[in-house]
Scaffold this active site. Structure first.
Site, PDB file in Angstrom:
ATOM      1  N   ARG A 231       0.795  -1.224  -0.126  1.00  0.00           N
ATOM      2  CA  ARG A 231       0.147   0.003  -0.088  1.00  0.00           C
ATOM      3  C   ARG A 231       1.018   1.189  -0.050  1.00  0.00           C
ATOM      4  O   ARG A 231       1.740   1.626   0.784  1.00  0.00           O
ATOM      5  CB  ARG A 231      -0.818   0.209   1.363  1.00  0.00           C
ATOM      6  CG  ARG A 231      -2.156  -0.890   1.197  1.00  0.00           C
ATOM      7  CD  ARG A 231      -3.021  -0.395  -0.081  1.00  0.00           C
ATOM      8  NE  ARG A 231      -4.132  -1.325  -0.153  1.00  0.00           N
ATOM      9  CZ  ARG A 231      -4.246  -2.366  -0.942  1.00  0.00           C
ATOM     10  NH1 ARG A 231      -3.290  -2.730  -1.711  1.00  0.00           N
ATOM     11  NH2 ARG A 231      -5.360  -3.185  -1.036  1.00  0.00           N
ATOM     12  N   GLU A 260       5.061  13.123  -6.657  1.00  0.00           N
ATOM     13  CA  GLU A 260       6.414  13.626  -6.211  1.00  0.00           C
ATOM     14  C   GLU A 260       7.569  12.711  -6.472  1.00  0.00           C
ATOM     15  O   GLU A 260       8.669  13.207  -6.661  1.00  0.00           O
ATOM     16  CB  GLU A 260       6.248  13.777  -4.488  1.00  0.00           C
ATOM     17  CG  GLU A 260       5.299  14.892  -4.079  1.00  0.00           C
ATOM     18  CD  GLU A 260       3.859  14.636  -3.978  1.00  0.00           C
ATOM     19  OE1 GLU A 260       3.008  15.124  -3.405  1.00  0.00           O
ATOM     20  OE2 GLU A 260       3.599  13.267  -4.483  1.00  0.00           O
ATOM     21  N   HIS A 272       0.828  -0.090 -10.481  1.00  0.00           N
ATOM     22  CA  HIS A 272      -0.161  -1.025  -9.938  1.00  0.00           C
ATOM     23  C   HIS A 272      -0.510  -2.482 -10.630  1.00  0.00           C
ATOM     24  O   HIS A 272      -1.464  -2.750 -10.931  1.00  0.00           O
ATOM     25  CB  HIS A 272      -1.635  -0.663  -9.541  1.00  0.00           C
ATOM     26  CG  HIS A 272      -2.151  -1.060  -8.389  1.00  0.00           C
ATOM     27  ND1 HIS A 272      -3.258  -0.673  -7.865  1.00  0.00           N
ATOM     28  CD2 HIS A 272      -1.949  -2.219  -7.576  1.00  0.00           C
ATOM     29  CE1 HIS A 272      -3.840  -1.377  -6.857  1.00  0.00           C
ATOM     30  NE2 HIS A 272      -3.059  -2.233  -6.646  1.00  0.00           N
TER      31      HIS A 272
END
Length: 388
Positions: A231, A260, A272
């Site tokens: 996560r 970022e 993902h």
């Protein structure tokens, strides 16, 4: 006839679990008995009173309003382990990518296009920029020994790595599957101070969110490589980038990129992808569908994130299941209501999970509408279901 609402494209491998003589799958159903979902966000949805269960074809349930479901008596299932092999393979890929600078090397080679006979000497001249260590003999710390973490830990031993595993909540079933060669770390500090590579396999909770931060990073070995296929919230992004800039962290491999991080030379970001295999989608869909059918037909609960796992073989004429708050004297009140209605309890089981509990009763005798109404009237009872 049960109605299953699908919120995403669900693998036919999973939908085939449903007996079409008893189930109807409909993406547009307005009063479903259950919902089968992958990644669609459900936080803004209003749930019809008919809804009894939601099954997530995957492990993470951030897209489902768990507390709201609990308050409305909706059981939420996930499918832990169904995608474990797919994620394990991507983590192993990440280990190699983080060590050998494969991605930047491949990007650089493409810049040699058009140099003709100079490509080969340029390759030999430039390859030194991409030297990276072997995995053999290095120390890998696996934080979280669930279905995925155990597979990663066991597989990494085949690379000749010295593997440390940390999980204060490891289950008995998981303990049986851990290789005896895995070193049992008694604290996160032990992982941080000893390991050359660290891979995260824990859920995002109040205890784990931001666990990779300036304080924990300073405890780690200089040049550590961190992998996060669990996560994104586990990592404090600002602290991570500072650690990369200071070379305390050599490389960060993540399946959860954010703005970022993108463009930073020390970050290897994937979109993902870890569980994105046809096999994983099939396995998750099938497991989710099987859990729904067992619940809708028998009231059994397996792999629920908001209620305990409870199952009981059928023994009476009728089954009653009651979702209620975990408060004193509930069983006494339930038994009193059934006794007053002339209903005999043949078998009973009860389990709790934090603030909520689930009671299953196999009974003999006629279960009237008045009996169900009386059960629902008990203070603390959230939902009563009847199974014939």
């Amino acid at each position: 006839m049960f109605t299953i609402k699908t919120l995403n494209k669900i693998s036919p491998y999973g939908l085939d679990v449903f007996d079409r003589s008893k189930y109807r799958c409909d993406a547009d159903a307005e009063q479903p008995d259950a919902i089968l979902v992958r990644s669609a966000s459900m936080h803004e949805m209003e749930f019809d009173p008919s809804l009894r269960a939601i099954a997530r074809a995957g492990a993470g349930v951030n897209n489902i309003p768990i507390e709201k479901c609990s308050e409305q008596g909706i059981v939420v299932f996930n499918t832990p382990g169904a995608n474990a092999n797919a994620v394990k393979e991507m983590v192993i890929c990440g280990l190699l990518l983080s060590a050998r600078k494969v991605f930047p090397a491949m990007e650089w080679v493409q810049t040699l296009k058009g140099q003709g006979d100079q490509v080969t000497p340029q390759v030999e001249k430039g390859k030194g920029k991409f030297v990276g260590p072997e995995l053999l003999g290095k120390k890998l710390g696996v934080i979280g020994l669930g279905a995925i973490g155990v597979k990663v830990a066991n597989f990494a031993r085949h690379f000749g790595m010295e593997v440390y595993g940390y999980d204060p909540y490891v289950s008995v079933e998981t303990a049986w599957s851990i290789s005896r060669d895995i070193k049992h770390a008694t604290s996160l500090r032990e992982i941080y101070e000893n390991c050359d590579f660290i891979t995260l396999h824990v859920p995002a909770t109040s205890e784990t969110k931001g666990m990779i931060n300036s304080e924990s990073i300073q405890l780690m070995k200089h040049g550590v490589r961190i992998l996060n296929f669990a996560r994104g919230e586990l990592v404090n992004t600002e602290d991570l980038i500072a650690g990369l800039d200071e070379k305390q962290i050599r490389c960060y491999v993540t399946d959860f990129p954010c703005d970022e991080m993108l463009g930073h030379p020390g970050v290897l970001a994937l979109p993902h992808l870890a569980a994105s295999t046809p096999e994983s989608e099939d396995n998750c869909a099938k497991m989710a569908a099987m859990q729904l059918t067992d619940f809708l037909e028998n009231g059994n609960i397996q792999n629920s994130v908001n209620l305990p796992s409870v199952s009981m073989a059928r023994s009476g004429e009728v089954r009653i299941t009651i979702l209620h708050r975990n408060i004193p004297a509930m069983l006494t009140q339930i038994a009193t209501v059934l006794s007053d209605c002339g209903i005999n309890i043949e078998n009973l089981t009860n389990k709790s999970k934090k603030d909520f509990a689930y009671t299953m009763l196999d009974v003999s005798g006629t279960v009237s509408a008045d009996a169900i109404k009386s059960l629902r009237g008990i203070d603390g009872v959230i939902r009563v279901n009847l199974y014939h």
